[in-house]
Design a protein around this motif. Structure first.
Motif, PDB file in Angstrom:
ATOM      1  N   GLU A  61       0.796  -1.070   0.090  1.00 45.79           N
ATOM      2  CA  GLU A  61       0.032   0.017   0.084  1.00 45.79           C
ATOM      3  C   GLU A  61       0.867   1.397   0.039  1.00 45.79           C
ATOM      4  N   LYS A  62       1.968   0.994   0.786  1.00 45.33           N
ATOM      5  CA  LYS A  62       2.880   2.414   0.787  1.00 45.33           C
ATOM      6  C   LYS A  62       3.489   2.493  -0.546  1.00 45.33           C
ATOM      7  N   GLN A  63       4.018   1.494  -1.225  1.00 47.84           N
ATOM      8  CA  GLN A  63       4.446   1.702  -2.474  1.00 47.84           C
ATOM      9  C   GLN A  63       3.626   2.160  -3.700  1.00 47.84           C
ATOM     10  N   LEU A  64       2.455   1.693  -3.436  1.00 42.68           N
ATOM     11  CA  LEU A  64       1.277   2.284  -4.199  1.00 42.68           C
ATOM     12  C   LEU A  64       1.023   3.720  -4.030  1.00 42.68           C
ATOM     13  N   LEU A  65       1.042   4.259  -3.073  1.00 41.36           N
ATOM     14  CA  LEU A  65       0.953   5.583  -2.880  1.00 41.36           C
ATOM     15  C   LEU A  65       2.228   6.261  -3.282  1.00 41.36           C
ATOM     16  N   THR A  66       3.241   5.874  -2.861  1.00 39.53           N
ATOM     17  CA  THR A  66       4.584   6.433  -3.517  1.00 39.53           C
ATOM     18  C   THR A  66       4.398   6.789  -4.856  1.00 39.53           C
ATOM     19  N   LYS A  67       4.237   5.526  -5.658  1.00 36.46           N
ATOM     20  CA  LYS A  67       4.113   5.568  -7.111  1.00 36.46           C
ATOM     21  C   LYS A  67       3.290   6.474  -7.461  1.00 36.46           C
ATOM     22  N   ARG A  68       2.078   6.562  -6.759  1.00 34.37           N
ATOM     23  CA  ARG A  68       1.131   7.503  -7.321  1.00 34.37           C
ATOM     24  C   ARG A  68       1.485   9.110  -7.306  1.00 34.37           C
ATOM     25  N   LEU A  69       2.100   9.267  -5.908  1.00 35.68           N
ATOM     26  CA  LEU A  69       2.805  10.527  -5.924  1.00 35.68           C
ATOM     27  C   LEU A  69       3.832  11.073  -6.777  1.00 35.68           C
ATOM     28  N   CYS A  70       4.616   9.962  -7.094  1.00 36.37           N
ATOM     29  CA  CYS A  70       5.487  10.272  -8.273  1.00 36.37           C
ATOM     30  C   CYS A  70       4.872  10.682  -9.506  1.00 36.37           C
ATOM     31  N   ILE A  71       4.035   9.833  -9.779  1.00 40.18           N
ATOM     32  CA  ILE A  71       3.398  10.167 -11.042  1.00 40.18           C
ATOM     33  C   ILE A  71       2.551  11.492 -10.930  1.00 40.18           C
ATOM     34  N   ILE A  72       1.988  12.007  -9.903  1.00 40.11           N
ATOM     35  CA  ILE A  72       1.424  13.305  -9.889  1.00 40.11           C
ATOM     36  C   ILE A  72       2.594  14.385  -9.828  1.00 40.11           C
ATOM     37  N   LEU A  93       5.423  14.053 -11.346  1.00 46.97           N
ATOM     38  CA  LEU A  93       5.901  14.014 -12.753  1.00 46.97           C
ATOM     39  C   LEU A  93       5.038  14.919 -13.929  1.00 46.97           C
ATOM     40  N   ILE A  94       3.772  14.813 -13.522  1.00 47.79           N
ATOM     41  CA  ILE A  94       2.909  15.483 -14.344  1.00 47.79           C
ATOM     42  C   ILE A  94       2.857  17.215 -13.964  1.00 47.79           C
ATOM     43  N   GLY A  95       3.196  17.432 -12.692  1.00 48.28           N
ATOM     44  CA  GLY A  95       3.318  18.790 -12.258  1.00 48.28           C
ATOM     45  C   GLY A  95       4.533  19.417 -12.815  1.00 48.28           C
ATOM     46  N   LEU A  96       5.520  18.490 -12.660  1.00 47.21           N
ATOM     47  CA  LEU A  96       6.813  19.118 -13.340  1.00 47.21           C
ATOM     48  C   LEU A  96       7.005  19.315 -14.879  1.00 47.21           C
ATOM     49  N   ILE A  97       6.457  18.437 -15.359  1.00 46.93           N
ATOM     50  CA  ILE A  97       6.259  18.794 -16.943  1.00 46.93           C
ATOM     51  C   ILE A  97       5.378  19.675 -17.411  1.00 46.93           C
ATOM     52  N   SER A  98       4.363  19.967 -16.854  1.00 53.10           N
ATOM     53  CA  SER A  98       3.275  20.811 -17.117  1.00 53.10           C
ATOM     54  C   SER A  98       3.931  22.190 -16.873  1.00 53.10           C
ATOM     55  N   LEU A  99       4.801  22.379 -15.435  1.00 48.90           N
ATOM     56  CA  LEU A  99       5.425  23.609 -15.385  1.00 48.90           C
ATOM     57  C   LEU A  99       6.394  23.910 -16.322  1.00 48.90           C
ATOM     58  N   LEU A 100       7.259  22.750 -16.757  1.00 53.40           N
ATOM     59  CA  LEU A 100       8.252  23.225 -17.674  1.00 53.40           C
ATOM     60  C   LEU A 100       7.770  23.647 -19.152  1.00 53.40           C
ATOM     61  N   THR A 101       6.661  22.894 -19.585  1.00 49.48           N
ATOM     62  CA  THR A 101       5.873  23.345 -20.683  1.00 49.48           C
ATOM     63  C   THR A 101       5.352  24.756 -20.821  1.00 49.48           C
ATOM     64  N   GLY A 146      -2.398  22.289  -9.751  1.00 52.78           N
ATOM     65  CA  GLY A 146      -3.099  21.249  -9.409  1.00 52.78           C
ATOM     66  C   GLY A 146      -2.507  19.992  -8.896  1.00 52.78           C
ATOM     67  N   ALA A 147      -1.381  19.731  -9.783  1.00 58.90           N
ATOM     68  CA  ALA A 147      -0.448  18.729  -9.129  1.00 58.90           C
ATOM     69  C   ALA A 147       0.016  19.032  -7.771  1.00 58.90           C
ATOM     70  N   LEU A 148       0.393  20.212  -7.590  1.00 61.30           N
ATOM     71  CA  LEU A 148       1.032  20.530  -6.411  1.00 61.30           C
ATOM     72  C   LEU A 148      -0.113  20.235  -5.235  1.00 61.30           C
ATOM     73  N   ILE A 149      -1.144  20.643  -5.356  1.00 62.04           N
ATOM     74  CA  ILE A 149      -2.240  20.653  -4.390  1.00 62.04           C
ATOM     75  C   ILE A 149      -2.657  19.157  -3.951  1.00 62.04           C
ATOM     76  N   THR A 150      -2.647  18.471  -5.352  1.00 59.96           N
ATOM     77  CA  THR A 150      -2.809  16.886  -5.012  1.00 59.96           C
ATOM     78  C   THR A 150      -1.895  16.145  -4.347  1.00 59.96           C
ATOM     79  N   GLY A 151      -0.740  16.392  -4.450  1.00 60.87           N
ATOM     80  CA  GLY A 151       0.431  16.075  -3.929  1.00 60.87           C
ATOM     81  C   GLY A 151       0.497  16.226  -2.243  1.00 60.87           C
ATOM     82  N   ILE A 152       0.198  17.486  -2.052  1.00 56.28           N
ATOM     83  CA  ILE A 152       0.104  18.063  -0.709  1.00 56.28           C
ATOM     84  C   ILE A 152      -0.901  17.022  -0.048  1.00 56.28           C
ATOM     85  N   PHE A 153      -2.364  17.076  -0.576  1.00 57.40           N
ATOM     86  CA  PHE A 153      -3.123  16.202  -0.228  1.00 57.40           C
ATOM     87  C   PHE A 153      -2.630  14.788   0.006  1.00 57.40           C
ATOM     88  N   PHE A 154      -2.129  14.384  -0.998  1.00 62.10           N
ATOM     89  CA  PHE A 154      -1.565  12.826  -0.831  1.00 62.10           C
ATOM     90  C   PHE A 154      -0.660  12.555   0.308  1.00 62.10           C
TER      91      PHE A 154
END
Length: 192
Positions: free
Chosen positions: A92-103, A105-113, A142-150
């Motif tokens: 469960e911990k690994q799944l949450l970590t994976k989801r947080l990494c994906i979120i 990454l999406i935030g970073l790519i969006s910001l760079l774009t 949105g990714a930042l806020i979601t990451g904080i919530f996660f």
């Protein structure tokens, strides 16, 4: 569960084995400070460590969690169940970590774009580029806020409340619809 009692029981077991906190920490792959916190009753060991401690000290897990010895031997079914619970918690911990990494990454790519589009505005403002830029900034925030919530567990609390899954799903759908509408409006305005 009395953490102070468990802590003093762990200290007693360690001293019976003639080990220092550092020696025990080395055997369990934790820091000496962590062992000290367990023995002071400030923290509890992880579930997987509790199983290791019970095996190491040759006691029942219930004895460890009660903070005192009992005469009965460890039940293999209980041990197996506890190990499965520890594996489940780790998965469960690994799944949450994976989801947080994906979120993230999406935030970073969006910001760079978005920053690339900011750099493209030399002479003329193109509404479509501006729309993409703002959408990317929105996704990054949105990714930042979601990451904080996660990471703070707020999202898990919302999902675990009755009706929380529906609420979380509704919020996600509404946010996606708003983003799509904004993109369409910006695209239409850029064509004019």
């Amino acid at each position: 569960m009395d953490q102070k009692r468990i802590g003093s029981f762990l200290r007693e077991l360690r001293t019976e084995k003639g080990l220092t906190q550092e020696q025990l920490a080395e055997k369990l792959n934790v820091s000496g400070r962590t062992v000290s916190r367990w023995e002071n009753g400030n923290n509890m060991p992880d579930l997987s460590i509790i199983v290791e401690l019970a095996d190491f000290y040759d006691i029942d897990i219930r004895e460890l969690l009660n903070g005192e010895r009992k005469s009965e031997e460890m039940n293999e079914d209980l041990k197996e169940t506890t190990l499965k619970m520890a594996d489940y918690a780790e998965a469960e911990k690994q799944l949450l970590t994976k989801r947080l990494c994906i979120i993230s990454l999406i935030g970073l790519i969006s910001l760079l774009t978005a920053l690339v589009f900011v750099g493209l505005k030399f002479e003329q403002i193109n509404p479509l580029l501006e729309c993409i830029e703002y959408t990317c900034f929105g996704l990054a925030v949105g990714a930042l806020i979601t990451g904080i919530f996660f990471s703070t567990g707020v999202l898990a609390k919302i999902r675990n409340n009755p009706g929380g899954r529906r609420f979380a799903k509704s919020i996600s759908i509404i946010a996606a619809v708003i983003v799509v509408i904004c993109v369409i409006i910006c695209a239409v305005l850029s064509i004019k």
